[in-house]
Design a protein around this motif. Structure first.
Motif, mmCIF file in Angstrom:
data_model
loop_
_atom_site.group_PDB
_atom_site.id
_atom_site.type_symbol
_atom_site.label_atom_id
_atom_site.label_comp_id
_atom_site.label_asym_id
_atom_site.label_seq_id
_atom_site.Cartn_x
_atom_site.Cartn_y
_atom_site.Cartn_z
ATOM 1 N N ASN A 78 0.831 -1.213 0.000
ATOM 2 C CA ASN A 78 0.000 0.000 0.000
ATOM 3 C C ASN A 78 0.864 1.262 0.000
ATOM 4 O O ASN A 78 0.555 2.233 -0.688
ATOM 5 C CB ASN A 78 -0.952 -0.011 1.205
ATOM 6 N N GLN A 116 -7.883 -2.873 -2.434
ATOM 7 C CA GLN A 116 -7.632 -3.876 -1.390
ATOM 8 C C GLN A 116 -8.128 -5.283 -1.736
ATOM 9 O O GLN A 116 -7.368 -6.249 -1.590
ATOM 10 C CB GLN A 116 -8.209 -3.409 -0.032
ATOM 11 N N ASP A 148 -5.564 7.793 -1.562
ATOM 12 C CA ASP A 148 -5.988 6.849 -0.523
ATOM 13 C C ASP A 148 -7.228 6.081 -0.970
ATOM 14 O O ASP A 148 -7.355 4.880 -0.717
ATOM 15 C CB ASP A 148 -6.294 7.604 0.782
ATOM 16 N N VAL A 183 -6.236 3.390 -3.441
ATOM 17 C CA VAL A 183 -5.581 2.281 -2.733
ATOM 18 C C VAL A 183 -6.634 1.444 -2.018
ATOM 19 O O VAL A 183 -6.585 0.212 -2.011
ATOM 20 C CB VAL A 183 -4.511 2.806 -1.751
ATOM 21 N N GLN A 184 -7.610 2.139 -1.425
ATOM 22 C CA GLN A 184 -8.683 1.443 -0.713
ATOM 23 C C GLN A 184 -9.449 0.522 -1.660
ATOM 24 O O GLN A 184 -9.688 -0.652 -1.365
ATOM 25 C CB GLN A 184 -9.633 2.490 -0.088
#
Lengths: 455, 455
Positions: free
Chosen positions: B220, B237, B230, B233-234
């Motif tokens: 990450n 997951q 962010d 990236v979330q």
């Protein structure tokens, strides 16, 4: 739309049919070479120009394809130098590598470079393309294959005998009737010595070669025209008129060359090879031909050449003994003898005489028609079973119209087409269509395999 | 004495043992390609630079070997122009041809050039060397073989399925255990769309690929370091943490890519290929691997890569679908899919695992010792008889010391040596020595042939 792309002149693409035929030629030669204990090697397409230059004469140097150095190839050549020098000199500054011109010089380089690893006598064969910047013309290409076999490290004339056996075996397998011509460089040297005109030997053989066409008088005229004295022409008469069996020719030569130890040695060498071959039951005739004078500067002993009897074409195989091939790379005294099959001309002869075995072009034997969905998935499994039995099989990838799929089968001469629709799938059967007879029958996949394997 | 000759850096000579092994590799691949209905073609080593330039990116253009034009290559470039221009520009003036860099662009050129003769779908294979002016290093050469198979003119995913079957079959024949990885360019496009970062897809897959090594936190961090928000990236997951069976992975991806029609199409394509393969009884595992991102600019659908399980080495085979290969030559809309076996790496793997069949290197089976004169001539006939029975046979060419002849037999691992001296010749027999056991027995030539044929 962009211009249709093309390939450099003098080069060729080979499609599936041509490849099948070429592979048949190469495989046949390869098999015979192996049968006689020759071992295959390959060398890189690119050699250092220092290896290639000066080995093929001035004309040969010009015909080498040179490879531009990578990156800033021009870095060390100033504009002044660029202006001063000619193309050949500039090429030498811009290029370090070239494409191989034949297989012989790379072989000599290989022998010298690897001499510590090699067990003499070293028998190698090599089947690779070579490149020459020749003016392209019918039957002459800028990229073509050579198929060479050589033995180095043995003076024995048994090597010459074996190479003749190989030539005979290869052309017998091809079904091409040939005449194998043999001569010996030492005989030619003897003739030249005898008449005191060593530098005119090529002119002499060229003139003698015309005897059948122009007659004795004109041959003698031509000999005088190239500068031979009347006395020399007189001495040549028994050689020009040479005829009869190989033994008779050898006897005549033995008398004509009585004063030339070199010439007599050449006669002895040819006599030994011919005599030993008498027990070999060759399928083709071997004939002593004094007009055979290929690569004089290069060969030092026996010289061979093969002519097809049923097609008008130049030599289709040639070779001979050389005594100092590796000397150019600092390893003197290594004698060798080799032959080279001319694959492109053999290809032409086989085409003209229609001599390819039927099996040569057999590709796919079974095509599954694609009815889409579950049927196609089922056919994939049946195809896998057929392939496990060694049967070359395709499943048509798209579920398009039957007509298009059948056209594909026809275009590729696929002998059997399998139709597996819903009902065949349910019954675990295949409708097999024989594309030659048009007959169709219902079989299990095992029965299909049995039928195709029996072909 | 002259300097020992050498070959250009990054190139190789192949001796008899290497050739036997390489032929085993090429023959195996060739046989499987043929079994699936692929047809062999060959294209020239030299292509026009207009065909090659601009097809491999700027870096690729630099790695092309360019061939200096023949004759006065410098004629049309003045000293002024010579000074003005850089190396690349000058090269373009001095050279019209280059050596092929891969088999894909020549294949595309072939398809466009010969389109009138070709029956679509066109399935071809091609096994030829390619040349790259790469910096030579361990395992990377400037001349190496590629072994490609492609189908063009068919969108059907059955082609992908067949190529996977081919990969499985080839490595099963080699005895190399592999994992076949599959991915799809459309899935990657979907991921990029989903997070709004289309240009970062390579960075993303590189980061995700490190999960096992560096852990989720660091992955990450790396994703943020390449500039992902962010939020992005979330969103990634579930993809980073992707695990389980292929079906489970596909299900996760289907949910993650619910808003991307392209992404979902990619998932469907992979699902179809994997599902169809389930009925194929493959010997090796096929695994969906989202980090597989080879040749992104080039591939448009499924992507494959093969890793050896028992040797640490990079990918040994790869391929995928491309939708516009021939577009660069003015023939748009032709879809294709292909694979390429990495012969040099497969060679290394087979060597490391010692997987060559014993027969691979069997050369000559029988050597006749040469006792000179009449015995040697007699042996030539016996050897001819053995060869007629298909037994690779040599007669040592020189009547040298027995010890030297036996050393030759040993160096070449010849299993049987035949000794025919005066008495054997008189009796019509052969003293046959088994070089492994050391045993010797007296046989007729027919008995010798029967014994060797039984091996």
């Amino acid at each position: 739309m962009a211009q249709k792309p093309s390939i450099p002149k003098g080069t060729r693409d080979f499609g599936a049919v041509e490849m099948a035929r070429r592979n048949y030629i190469f495989d046949t030669i390869r098999q015979v070479y192996s049968l006689y204990g020759f071992r295959q090697i390959e060398t890189p397409a690119m050699e250092n120009l220092s290896t290639l230059m000066g080995k093929y004469g001035e004309e040969g140097d010009k015909l080498l394809f040179k490879i531009l150095n990578s990156g800033d190839f021009n870095r060390e050549v100033s504009a002044a130098e660029y202006t001063e020098k000619n193309a050949a000199q500039l090429a030498a500054r811009f290029c370090e590598k070239g494409l191989r011109y034949d297989l012989t010089v790379p072989f000599a380089r290989y022998v010298v470079q690897h001499r510590e690893e090699l067990q003499m006598p070293f028998k190698r064969y090599q089947i690779q393309p070579v490149w020459r910047a020749d003016r392209p013309q019918k039957g002459r290409y800028r990229e073509f294959y050579q198929c060479d076999a050589d033995v180095v490290g043995s003076d024995s004339l048994l090597n010459e005998v074996e190479l003749m056996q190989i030539v005979d075996e290869v052309f017998t397998r091809f079904g091409i009737r040939v005449c194998i011509k043999i001569n010996n460089r030492k005989i030619l040297t003897g003739i030249a010595e005898m008449i005191g005109e060593a530098d005119k030997i090529v002119d002499i053989t060229v003139a003698i070669d015309k005897l059948d066409k122009i007659g004795l008088e004109k041959v003698n005229e031509e000999l005088r025209a190239v500068g031979l004295s009347d006395e020399a022409v007189q001495k040549l008469q028994p050689i020009i008129a040479l005829s009869g069996s190989n033994s008779e020719k050898l006897e005549t030569m033995r008398q004509a060359l009585a004063d030339s130890p070199t010439g007599l040695k050449g006669v002895d060498e040819v006599a030994f090879v011919l005599q030993t071959l008498q027990h070999s039951n060759l399928h083709n005739e071997v004939e002593l031909d004094l007009t055979l004078a290929r690569g004089l500067n290069y060969y030092t002993g026996c010289i061979f050449e093969v002519k097809a009897l049923d097609v008008q074409i130049g030599s289709i195989t040639g070779g001979g003994r050389y005594d100092n091939l590796t000397g150019i790379f600092g390893m003197p005294g290594l004698s060798g003898v080799g032959i080279s099959f001319g694959a492109d001309r053999i290809y032409d002869v086989l085409n003209q005489l229609n001599l390819y075995p039927a099996a040569t072009e057999s590709g796919v034997q079974l095509l599954f028609i694609n009815f889409g969905g579950a049927e196609a998935a089922h056919c994939l499994q049946l195809a896998a079973t057929a392939r496990q039995a060694g049967i070359a099989t395709e499943v048509y990838p798209d579920a398009v119209k039957m007509k298009k799929q059948m056209a594909y089968a026809n275009a590729h001469h696929v002998p059997y087409v399998a139709l597996v629709g819903e009902s065949e799938m349910a019954e675990g059967r295949v409708a097999l269509k024989d594309m030659n007879s048009g007959e169709q029958c219902s079989l299990t996949i095992d029965e299909v395999i049995a039928r195709l394997a029996a072909r």
